[in-house]
Design a protein around this motif. Structure first.
Motif, PDB file in Angstrom:
ATOM      1  N   ASP A   1      41.397  14.061  55.095  1.00  0.00           N
ATOM      2  CA  ASP A   1      41.335  12.598  54.943  1.00  0.00           C
ATOM      3  C   ASP A   1      42.310  11.913  55.897  1.00  0.00           C
ATOM      4  O   ASP A   1      41.973  10.900  56.530  1.00  0.00           O
ATOM      5  N   ILE A   2      43.519  12.462  56.001  1.00  0.00           N
ATOM      6  CA  ILE A   2      44.531  11.872  56.890  1.00  0.00           C
ATOM      7  C   ILE A   2      44.087  11.964  58.339  1.00  0.00           C
ATOM      8  O   ILE A   2      44.176  10.997  59.107  1.00  0.00           O
ATOM      9  N   TYR A   3      43.595  13.148  58.727  1.00  0.00           N
ATOM     10  CA  TYR A   3      43.121  13.324  60.100  1.00  0.00           C
ATOM     11  C   TYR A   3      42.010  12.335  60.432  1.00  0.00           C
ATOM     12  O   TYR A   3      41.969  11.759  61.523  1.00  0.00           O
ATOM     13  N   ASN A   4      41.094  12.143  59.495  1.00  0.00           N
ATOM     14  CA  ASN A   4      39.978  11.228  59.738  1.00  0.00           C
ATOM     15  C   ASN A   4      40.448   9.785  59.882  1.00  0.00           C
ATOM     16  O   ASN A   4      39.777   8.971  60.531  1.00  0.00           O
ATOM     17  N   CYS A   5      41.611   9.471  59.283  1.00  0.00           N
ATOM     18  CA  CYS A   5      42.152   8.112  59.380  1.00  0.00           C
ATOM     19  C   CYS A   5      42.923   7.883  60.678  1.00  0.00           C
ATOM     20  O   CYS A   5      42.908   6.770  61.225  1.00  0.00           O
ATOM     21  N   ILE A   6      43.604   8.909  61.167  1.00  0.00           N
ATOM     22  CA  ILE A   6      44.516   8.697  62.301  1.00  0.00           C
ATOM     23  C   ILE A   6      43.994   9.241  63.625  1.00  0.00           C
ATOM     24  O   ILE A   6      44.559   8.935  64.683  1.00  0.00           O
ATOM     25  N   LEU A   7      42.932  10.044  63.582  1.00  0.00           N
ATOM     26  CA  LEU A   7      42.410  10.636  64.811  1.00  0.00           C
ATOM     27  C   LEU A   7      41.012  10.116  65.103  1.00  0.00           C
ATOM     28  O   LEU A   7      40.256   9.773  64.195  1.00  0.00           O
ATOM     29  N   PHE A   8      40.697  10.065  66.377  1.00  0.00           N
ATOM     30  CA  PHE A   8      39.340   9.711  66.766  1.00  0.00           C
ATOM     31  C   PHE A   8      38.432  10.920  66.538  1.00  0.00           C
ATOM     32  O   PHE A   8      38.805  12.060  66.801  1.00  0.00           O
ATOM     33  N   THR A   9      37.232  10.645  66.054  1.00  0.00           N
ATOM     34  CA  THR A   9      36.248  11.702  65.836  1.00  0.00           C
ATOM     35  C   THR A   9      35.257  11.719  67.001  1.00  0.00           C
ATOM     36  O   THR A   9      34.794  10.653  67.421  1.00  0.00           O
TER      37      THR A   9
ATOM     38  N   HIS B   1      39.590  18.115  67.872  1.00  0.00           N
ATOM     39  CA  HIS B   1      39.696  19.554  67.607  1.00  0.00           C
ATOM     40  C   HIS B   1      40.540  19.857  66.369  1.00  0.00           C
ATOM     41  O   HIS B   1      40.321  20.874  65.694  1.00  0.00           O
ATOM     42  N   GLN B   2      41.498  18.967  66.018  1.00  0.00           N
ATOM     43  CA  GLN B   2      42.303  19.220  64.825  1.00  0.00           C
ATOM     44  C   GLN B   2      41.504  18.969  63.546  1.00  0.00           C
ATOM     45  O   GLN B   2      41.713  19.642  62.536  1.00  0.00           O
ATOM     46  N   ILE B   3      40.591  18.008  63.599  1.00  0.00           N
ATOM     47  CA  ILE B   3      39.693  17.809  62.456  1.00  0.00           C
ATOM     48  C   ILE B   3      38.794  19.032  62.308  1.00  0.00           C
ATOM     49  O   ILE B   3      38.577  19.541  61.199  1.00  0.00           O
ATOM     50  N   ALA B   4      38.288  19.516  63.436  1.00  0.00           N
ATOM     51  CA  ALA B   4      37.451  20.717  63.403  1.00  0.00           C
ATOM     52  C   ALA B   4      38.221  21.904  62.845  1.00  0.00           C
ATOM     53  O   ALA B   4      37.694  22.696  62.049  1.00  0.00           O
TER      54      ALA B   4
END
Length: 303
Positions: free
Chosen positions: A11-19, A22-25
């Motif tokens: 959830d945090i990654y999806n809020c602070i990173l563009f989709t 690679h970190q979300i993946a």
């Protein structure tokens, strides 16, 4: 516990990173590993597929992680008795690699290696042909990948050992150690694995002196990388010390089917170390190591 932390991280990654990112993946992959550890294979497969789909959007074509994570998907299919799906995925990715990257790209070789791993149990001759094809691709590759080549030699040695072709196994283990010594530090843990495998091959052809030397060097490297209390160090010390003791106590003229006798004492542990290579997890190693993916592993990896 692990799932809740990883879900929060996602959830945090999806809020602070563009989709896609690679970190979300990576986080999706860790969720898949935890679900696989819980034997919820449908959920694991879903997260692994999401991971691969995102990586295809954000990583360079032919990145080595593709082969690793395709292997995770293949492994889950095999656990679910979906061998046909596993084979179709490998064939599809192999065609895609040749079409987009060319037949001489390392990714094409890695796909050949995955298909070889699938064929090992039922079609060992076909598996060896696929491994040899992978070697030929890597030898003329447009982008050198010595670590994949080392892993391929180790896999070929392991398969020959399973078939009691000990001298062929020794040949490939020697190639693996020689190449590994050129492409990584001599005190790298992967060198320890390669030397241990070479020692087993020497032992299998009754060359006790060379086997003992390889086991001792392997253990020395491991001691340089881990503390005495580390679980990996304890397990590896148990296995390799046992092998050293066997070679110390046994006269080479007395050895009968030494490879079988080695496996008999610490079968599960030796299976892990005989088949493993840390370059890229393979189907065979994942079957041994996936059980160790727990909440601590997943959370530490994210942090």
């Amino acid at each position: 516990m692990a799932l809740s932390f990883l879900a929060s991280a996602l959830d945090i990654y999806n809020c602070i990173l563009f989709t896609p990112h690679h970190q979300i993946a990576q986080c999706l992959g860790y969720l898949g590993l935890v679900y696989e550890d819980k034997n919820e294979l449908g959920m694991a497969l879903d997260y692994f597929n999401q991971q691969l789909e995102m990586e295809e959007q954000c990583l360079p074509l032919g990145h080595w992680r593709f082969a690793e994570h395709i292997g995770w998907i293949v492994h889950v299919h095999m656990k679910m008795d979906n061998r046909n799906e596993a084979e179709k995925l490998c064939q599809k990715e192999s065609r895609h690699a040749k079409r987009t990257l060319g037949a001489a790209h390392p990714h094409a070789a890695r796909m050949q290696m995955l298909m070889a791993e699938l064929a090992e149990d039922n079609e060992p001759d076909q598996a060896l042909r696929l491994y040899k094809k992978a070697v030929s691709i890597l030898n003329v590759s447009t982008k050198p990948d010595d670590r994949s080549l080392v892993r391929c030699f180790l896999a070929m040695a392991n398969l020959n050992n399973k078939r009691n072709n000990f001298r062929d196994a020794l040949k490939y283990d020697k190639k693996a150690v020689l190449l590994a010594s050129k492409c990584m530090p001599r005190d790298h843990v992967d060198m320890a694995f390669s030397l241990k495998n070479l020692g087993i091959s020497y032992y299998a052809i009754n060359n006790v002196q060379e086997a003992r030397s390889c086991f001792s060097k392997s253990l020395s490297i491991y001691r340089n990388n881990y503390t005495s209390e580390h679980i990996a160090m304890k397990l590896y010390t148990l296995i390799v010390t046992n092998l050293v003791e066997q070679t110390s106590e046994t006269n080479s003229n007395e050895l009968q089917q030494p490879y079988v006798s080695i496996n008999s004492d610490h079968k599960n542990e030796l299976t892990i170390f005989q088949q493993s290579s840390q370059f890229y997890p393979s189907i065979s190693t994942l079957s041994s190591t996936s059980e160790s993916v727990n909440s601590t592993t997943a959370i530490c990896a994210i942090l």
